[in-house]
Design a protein around this motif. Structure first.
Motif, PDB file in Angstrom:
ATOM      1  N   LEU A   1       0.848  -1.193   0.000  1.00 28.89           N
ATOM      2  CA  LEU A   1       0.000   0.000   0.000  1.00 28.89           C
ATOM      3  C   LEU A   1       0.879   1.236   0.000  1.00 28.89           C
ATOM      4  CD1 LEU A   1      -3.094   0.533   0.137  1.00 28.89           C
ATOM      5  CD2 LEU A   1      -2.800   0.949   2.570  1.00 28.89           C
ATOM      6  N   THR A   2       0.501   2.209  -0.800  1.00 25.66           N
ATOM      7  CA  THR A   2       1.169   3.508  -0.778  1.00 25.66           C
ATOM      8  C   THR A   2       0.108   4.594  -0.878  1.00 25.66           C
ATOM      9  OG1 THR A   2       2.899   4.882  -1.813  1.00 25.66           O
ATOM     10  CG2 THR A   2       1.557   3.533  -3.279  1.00 25.66           C
ATOM     11  N   LEU A   3       0.334   5.711  -0.200  1.00 23.80           N
ATOM     12  CA  LEU A   3      -0.611   6.830  -0.131  1.00 23.80           C
ATOM     13  C   LEU A   3       0.046   8.068  -0.709  1.00 23.80           C
ATOM     14  CD1 LEU A   3      -3.339   7.971   1.031  1.00 23.80           C
ATOM     15  CD2 LEU A   3      -2.044   8.519   3.113  1.00 23.80           C
ATOM     16  N   SER A   4      -0.672   8.782  -1.535  1.00 25.80           N
ATOM     17  CA  SER A   4      -0.136  10.030  -2.091  1.00 25.80           C
ATOM     18  C   SER A   4       0.046  11.045  -0.971  1.00 25.80           C
ATOM     19  CB  SER A   4      -1.073  10.579  -3.166  1.00 25.80           C
ATOM     20  OG  SER A   4      -2.342  10.886  -2.625  1.00 25.80           O
TER      21      SER A   4
ATOM     22  N   GLU B   1      -9.536  -5.885  16.839  1.00 22.98           N
ATOM     23  CA  GLU B   1     -10.134  -7.084  16.260  1.00 22.98           C
ATOM     24  C   GLU B   1      -9.108  -8.204  16.103  1.00 22.98           C
ATOM     25  OE1 GLU B   1     -13.393  -7.313  15.790  1.00 22.98           O
ATOM     26  OE2 GLU B   1     -13.518  -5.286  16.614  1.00 22.98           O
ATOM     27  N   ASP B   2      -9.606  -9.398  15.767  1.00 23.35           N
ATOM     28  CA  ASP B   2      -8.742 -10.561  15.566  1.00 23.35           C
ATOM     29  C   ASP B   2      -8.137 -10.485  14.164  1.00 23.35           C
ATOM     30  OD1 ASP B   2      -9.572 -11.406  18.043  1.00 23.35           O
ATOM     31  OD2 ASP B   2     -11.057 -12.815  17.266  1.00 23.35           O
ATOM     32  N   GLU B   3      -7.109  -9.657  14.015  1.00 26.33           N
ATOM     33  CA  GLU B   3      -6.538  -9.425  12.696  1.00 26.33           C
ATOM     34  C   GLU B   3      -5.081  -9.021  12.832  1.00 26.33           C
ATOM     35  OE1 GLU B   3      -9.402  -6.562  11.540  1.00 26.33           O
ATOM     36  OE2 GLU B   3      -8.563  -4.963  12.766  1.00 26.33           O
ATOM     37  N   ALA B   4      -4.383  -9.090  11.715  1.00 28.09           N
ATOM     38  CA  ALA B   4      -2.983  -8.693  11.660  1.00 28.09           C
ATOM     39  C   ALA B   4      -2.825  -7.618  10.593  1.00 28.09           C
ATOM     40  CB  ALA B   4      -2.096  -9.890  11.339  1.00 28.09           C
ATOM     41  N   TRP B   5      -2.081  -6.552  10.916  1.00 27.54           N
ATOM     42  CA  TRP B   5      -1.928  -5.401  10.025  1.00 27.54           C
ATOM     43  C   TRP B   5      -0.525  -5.354   9.428  1.00 27.54           C
ATOM     44  CZ3 TRP B   5      -5.698  -1.885   8.642  1.00 27.54           C
ATOM     45  CH2 TRP B   5      -6.907  -1.984   9.332  1.00 27.54           C
ATOM     46  N   SER B   6      -0.447  -4.821   8.216  1.00 31.62           N
ATOM     47  CA  SER B   6       0.833  -4.546   7.567  1.00 31.62           C
ATOM     48  C   SER B   6       0.658  -3.337   6.668  1.00 31.62           C
ATOM     49  CB  SER B   6       1.297  -5.754   6.746  1.00 31.62           C
ATOM     50  OG  SER B   6       0.428  -5.986   5.656  1.00 31.62           O
ATOM     51  N   ASP B   7       1.785  -2.808   6.163  1.00 31.01           N
ATOM     52  CA  ASP B   7       1.766  -1.725   5.172  1.00 31.01           C
ATOM     53  C   ASP B   7       0.893  -0.550   5.605  1.00 31.01           C
ATOM     54  OD1 ASP B   7       3.261  -3.154   2.934  1.00 31.01           O
ATOM     55  OD2 ASP B   7       1.606  -4.550   3.303  1.00 31.01           O
ATOM     56  N   VAL B   8       0.995  -0.165   6.871  1.00 30.93           N
ATOM     57  CA  VAL B   8       0.172   0.932   7.393  1.00 30.93           C
ATOM     58  C   VAL B   8       0.779   2.278   6.986  1.00 30.93           C
ATOM     59  CG1 VAL B   8      -0.632   2.066   9.499  1.00 30.93           C
ATOM     60  CG2 VAL B   8      -0.754  -0.430   9.288  1.00 30.93           C
ATOM     61  N   VAL B   9      -0.066   3.176   6.460  1.00 24.94           N
ATOM     62  CA  VAL B   9       0.346   4.529   6.068  1.00 24.94           C
ATOM     63  C   VAL B   9      -0.612   5.523   6.710  1.00 24.94           C
ATOM     64  CG1 VAL B   9       1.435   3.833   3.912  1.00 24.94           C
ATOM     65  CG2 VAL B   9      -1.012   4.338   3.936  1.00 24.94           C
ATOM     66  N   LEU B  10      -0.126   6.737   6.970  1.00 29.62           N
ATOM     67  CA  LEU B  10      -0.918   7.752   7.659  1.00 29.62           C
ATOM     68  C   LEU B  10      -1.380   8.851   6.714  1.00 29.62           C
ATOM     69  CD1 LEU B  10       0.015   6.372  10.249  1.00 29.62           C
ATOM     70  CD2 LEU B  10       0.427   8.633  11.224  1.00 29.62           C
ATOM     71  N   ALA B  11      -2.615   9.301   6.932  1.00 32.51           N
ATOM     72  CA  ALA B  11      -3.123  10.462   6.211  1.00 32.51           C
ATOM     73  C   ALA B  11      -2.380  11.711   6.687  1.00 32.51           C
ATOM     74  CB  ALA B  11      -4.622  10.607   6.447  1.00 32.51           C
ATOM     75  N   PRO B  12      -2.333  12.762   5.859  1.00 35.09           N
ATOM     76  CA  PRO B  12      -1.592  13.971   6.241  1.00 35.09           C
ATOM     77  C   PRO B  12      -2.064  14.616   7.539  1.00 35.09           C
ATOM     78  CG  PRO B  12      -2.117  14.011   3.897  1.00 35.09           C
ATOM     79  CD  PRO B  12      -2.851  12.846   4.479  1.00 35.09           C
ATOM     80  N   ASP B  13      -3.360  14.487   7.884  1.00 41.42           N
ATOM     81  CA  ASP B  13      -3.830  15.105   9.119  1.00 41.42           C
ATOM     82  C   ASP B  13      -3.552  14.260  10.357  1.00 41.42           C
ATOM     83  OD1 ASP B  13      -5.627  13.027   8.896  1.00 41.42           O
ATOM     84  OD2 ASP B  13      -7.407  14.289   8.660  1.00 41.42           O
ATOM     85  N   GLY B  14      -3.071  13.032  10.180  1.00 39.94           N
ATOM     86  CA  GLY B  14      -2.729  12.188  11.318  1.00 39.94           C
ATOM     87  C   GLY B  14      -3.914  11.586  12.038  1.00 39.94           C
ATOM     88  N   ALA B  15      -5.126  11.848  11.579  1.00 40.13           N
ATOM     89  CA  ALA B  15      -6.310  11.304  12.240  1.00 40.13           C
ATOM     90  C   ALA B  15      -6.711   9.941  11.704  1.00 40.13           C
ATOM     91  CB  ALA B  15      -7.486  12.273  12.079  1.00 40.13           C
ATOM     92  N   THR B  16      -6.232   9.628  10.516  1.00 43.70           N
ATOM     93  CA  THR B  16      -6.635   8.406   9.834  1.00 43.70           C
ATOM     94  C   THR B  16      -5.408   7.651   9.355  1.00 43.70           C
ATOM     95  OG1 THR B  16      -8.648   9.504   9.060  1.00 43.70           O
ATOM     96  CG2 THR B  16      -8.020   7.476   7.937  1.00 43.70           C
ATOM     97  N   ALA B  17      -5.489   6.349   9.418  1.00 42.72           N
ATOM     98  CA  ALA B  17      -4.456   5.494   8.848  1.00 42.72           C
ATOM     99  C   ALA B  17      -5.116   4.509   7.899  1.00 42.72           C
ATOM    100  CB  ALA B  17      -3.691   4.754   9.938  1.00 42.72           C
ATOM    101  N   TYR B  18      -4.327   4.009   6.979  1.00 46.64           N
ATOM    102  CA  TYR B  18      -4.783   2.977   6.058  1.00 46.64           C
ATOM    103  C   TYR B  18      -3.780   1.841   6.123  1.00 46.64           C
ATOM    104  CZ  TYR B  18      -7.230   7.080   4.277  1.00 46.64           C
ATOM    105  OH  TYR B  18      -7.982   8.228   4.172  1.00 46.64           O
ATOM    106  N   GLY B  19      -4.249   0.635   5.890  1.00 44.49           N
ATOM    107  CA  GLY B  19      -3.340  -0.486   5.938  1.00 44.49           C
ATOM    108  C   GLY B  19      -3.933  -1.711   5.284  1.00 44.49           C
ATOM    109  N   VAL B  20      -3.112  -2.743   5.222  1.00 43.01           N
ATOM    110  CA  VAL B  20      -3.547  -4.040   4.728  1.00 43.01           C
ATOM    111  C   VAL B  20      -3.718  -4.937   5.949  1.00 43.01           C
ATOM    112  CG1 VAL B  20      -2.954  -6.037   3.313  1.00 43.01           C
ATOM    113  CG2 VAL B  20      -2.334  -3.726   2.546  1.00 43.01           C
TER     114      VAL B  20
END
Length: 749
Positions: free
Chosen positions: A31-34, A419-438
């Motif tokens: 995952l990559t975020l602009s 939750e019962d999950e595993a995260w990777s490739d986490v990236v942050l939004a510019p405002d720091g309030a939101t993250a995205y990941g796999v």
């Protein structure tokens, strides 16, 4: 009456009931975020037309979750390693041919997709290809990792040497140090180097491609070589980006900024070993990067402990951190460029386990200060919050891999996702309030999701791939080991009512050993077994990560003790259930899991069958031949190797064993599988008969490595494993070997 030919084949209940359907499932990763936070790009791998490999493509996912995902790239060769630059350009690597050059060879090149849209174009192609790209988040700076032959000091020399080796048909490598290989590939005679990508023809004459970028005014309008003789540094000029620039100019079309040539400026000219690659953490403003340099030491030891700061304008480098007796790895650089997170790990010894810990490093002085040392987890920091007050980290924890927030000033750790999950490739939004990941779990394969960092709420975004239906349920199970330690794992149960007597049980032991059953695995997929009626136990015994340092220490250097008794304790707890059949059980594992399968086979007759993949067998022989012998020497001394070596107990093995090994496995070399097979037939408690027949089996893959990656081979792997288990656990009789193994007659026409 409807003929058989007119009757459609029944549709499998899930893809896990049909191995062709399973291997055809698309696979999301990365995952990559602009930088402006408006574009997310992930990679989706799909089986190729021949069914013998996978090709990946780039897909865009809407961060707002309102629009469906859409495909950005398409080629037979596939694309990977996507990274957004500060201006919104999307860089990636691909071996697809340059459409502007009909003569171009297929090899991994650097491509760019403009932020404003349009066609992707190749920026740089060179012998040895391009490995990866890293971009500054707030400045126009792109760093490229690529292999360069050790005898070359310029790209022109590299191209000439590569051509000489190719023309002579020589692939021999002369080594002067250690290591010589890694996982499944040989090291040398090239080593990974760091470069800055720059526009224009290199003033020092270094080529942008196989040869020097041609002067646009002298490049033939046809875009092809005119056939005139020339040196290695001027041959193949038509394959450079300058060719398209010249063609555009000659055609009368307005030149575009994208048509300028590019070249590489070398910046990693500091002493280091060629072991294990080289990575880069680029500062947000693009002024410097931090990298970890592996250095070779006496008696074949390799230490990844030197952190180097490289000025990207001048190439000047300065060692910030170099502590003997420890490894160090550098993480992300803060937004103001003044700090970076590093992980420092004192060398393990046979009597002290590895213990990586977080530190914050001053990027000017190299001084480090501890970060969250009271937190008993092994963490990877992935990003700084915009105000640099805290970092976001991932860590194995109790069979999951959550997202955590760590306050830099206090070291306070707060778990974000629950939750019962595993995260990777986490990236942050510019405002720091939101993250995205796999994220993934054993209930669903990797998918892109959004995280609210304040509440921990997670939303699945519209993905390129839908979740497949799994044929059963997942439960958290635990017990108490003989020393009073809590031991837990996952239990996969087939859907529907359990048969009389319960489901047959498959004990599946993870590799590592420093790891955990917490994330979906395409290679180790319990649902294929559940679709055939097996309950599958996925235990985390001693040495597993996510349960604290003491849990690791329990098994360190004592593989045959606490890890084994933990496995047996959790197996005992599960077979005591009414829905599990204690009389129909099997054990299997790969790598360290294969070692444990071998150990289990030599220490109990409770399992009807044992499957051992890429397994350690005789530790005295494994140590010097694995690709990282120096690390193994930190794990066990000679006395421990003797005490914990499964081969000593071959005479006690009475269960039928299926041995699986790939010849290109350098982590656990093929010699382990060959010796195991020989000794099973000659020395085990279930030896081959006088006529050579045996209940044991050996599935050998000449061109696979530690993992079985090709889809057609993964299918064979599961077919043989399922047949072996069916014969010995389910009593189904001797299986018919897959026709692709050439052991059975073809179906009649």
């Amino acid at each position: 009456m409807t003929s058989t030919a007119d009757t459609p084949a029944p549709t499998p209940a899930t893809p896990f009931h049909d191995l062709d359907a399973f291997t055809a499932l698309p696979r999301v990763s990365g995952l990559t975020l602009s930088p402006d936070g408006t574009r997310l790009v992930t990679t989706v791998a799909t089986r190729d037309a021949k069914g013998t490999g996978y090709a990946s493509a780039l897909w865009e996912v809407d961060p707002a979750g309102e629009r469906p995902a859409h495909r950005l790239t398409r080629s037979r060769e596939g694309e990977a390693g996507a990274q957004f630059a500060a201006d919104g350009t999307l860089y990636f690597t691909s071996a697809r041919p340059d459409p502007a050059d009909a003569e171009a060879e297929k090899r991994s090149a650097l491509w760019a997709l403009p932020a404003r849209g349009g066609e992707a174009r190749v920026l740089l192609s060179r012998p040895g290809g391009v490995a990866s790209v890293a971009c500054a988040s707030a400045a126009d700076r792109v760093v490229v990792t690529a292999d360069r032959l050790l005898g070359a000091s310029t790209e022109a020399e590299h191209a000439a040497l590569a051509k000489a080796r190719k023309d002579a048909g020589v692939d021999a490598i002369l080594h002067t140090g250690y290591p010589v290989r890694f996982w499944d590939h040989d090291l040398g005679p090239a080593r990974p180097e760091l470069f800055v990508l720059e526009e224009g023809v290199d003033p020092q004459g270094e080529p942008a491609s196989d040869a020097d970028a041609a002067d646009p005014e002298s490049t033939p309008q046809s875009g092809h070589d005119d056939g005139a003789a020339g040196s290695a540094s001027t041959a193949a000029s038509a394959s450079t980006p300058a060719s398209s620039s010249a063609t555009t100019a000659a055609s009368g079309l307005a030149p575009e900024a994208d048509d300028v040539p590019h070249h590489l400026r070398h910046v990693s000219g500091f002493p280091r070993s060629h072991a294990f690659g080289v990575g880069a953490q680029v500062s947000p403003n693009g002024s410097f990067l931090l990298t970890t340099a592996a250095t070779a030491e006496a008696r074949g030891n390799v230490r990844e402990g030197t952190i180097v700061r490289v000025d990207l304008a001048t190439g000047e480098h300065r060692v910030l951190h170099d502590v003997p007796g420890e490894d160090a790895h550098v993480g992300p650089v803060s937004h103001d460029g003044s700090r970076a997170v590093v992980v420092r790990t004192p060398d393990s010894t046979p009597h002290a386990a590895a213990h990586p810990r977080l530190y914050v490093m001053d990027t000017a002085t190299g001084e480090t200060t501890p970060l969250a040392h009271d937190w008993d987890r092994w963490a990877d920091v992935v990003a700084w919050l915009p105000d640099d007050s805290a970092v976001i980290a991932l860590a194995d924890s109790d069979g999951r891999r959550p997202v955590f927030r760590i306050d830099v000033a206090t070291g306070e750790v707060a778990q974000v996702t629950a939750e019962d999950e595993a995260w990777s490739d986490v990236v942050l939004a510019p405002d720091g309030a939101t993250a995205y990941g796999v994220r993934s779990s054993y209930l669903f394969p990797p998918e892109v999701a959004r995280i609210d960092l304040a509440t921990g709420d997670v939303v699945r975004l519209p993905n390129p791939v839908e979740r497949p239906v799994v044929p059963g349920t997942l439960e958290d199970v635990e017990t108490t080991a003989e020393d009073g330690t809590r031991v837990r794992g996952w239990l996969v149960l087939p859907e529907g009512q359990a048969p009389a007597g319960g489901h047959p049980l498959l004990l599946w032991i993870h590799g590592g050993p420093l790891g955990s059953w917490n994330a979906w695995s395409w290679r180790w997929t319990p649902w294929i077994m559940a679709a055939r009626g097996y309950a599958v136990l996925l235990p985390d015994p001693a040495l597993s990560t996510g349960y604290g340092q003491e849990f690791i220490e329990r098994g360190w250097g004592r593989w045959g003790q606490a890890p084994y008794t933990d496995l047996m304790a959790l197996t005992d707890a599960v077979v005591a259930r009414d829905d599990v059949d204690a009389e129909r059980t099997a054990a299997m594992g790969g790598s360290f899991g294969g070692y444990m399968a071998n150990w289990v086979a030599g220490h109990t007759d409770r399992f009807k069958a044992v499957v051992t993949h890429a397994s350690l067998w005789a530790l005295d022989g494994f140590g010097p031949t694995t690709d990282a012998a120096f690390y193994w020497a930190r794990e066990m001394d000679e006395e421990m190797q003797e005490a914990n070596s499964p081969h000593r107990f071959v005479g006690d093995i009475v269960s039928p064993v299926l041995v699986i090994h790939g010849d290109k496995d350098y982590r656990v070399p093929i010699g382990e599988g060959l010796r195991l097979w020989s000794e099973l037939l000659a020395k085990s408690g279930r030896p081959a008969a006088a006529d050579g027949t045996t209940d044991h089996r050996f599935l050998y893959f000449p061109h696979e490595n530690h993992w079985i990656l090709a889809p057609q081979h993964a299918k064979v792997w599961y077919e043989v494993v399922l047949g072996f288990l069916g014969e010995h656990v389910l009593g189904e009789g001797a299986p018919t070997a897959p026709q692709t193994l050439g052991l059975t007659a073809p179906d009649p026409a």
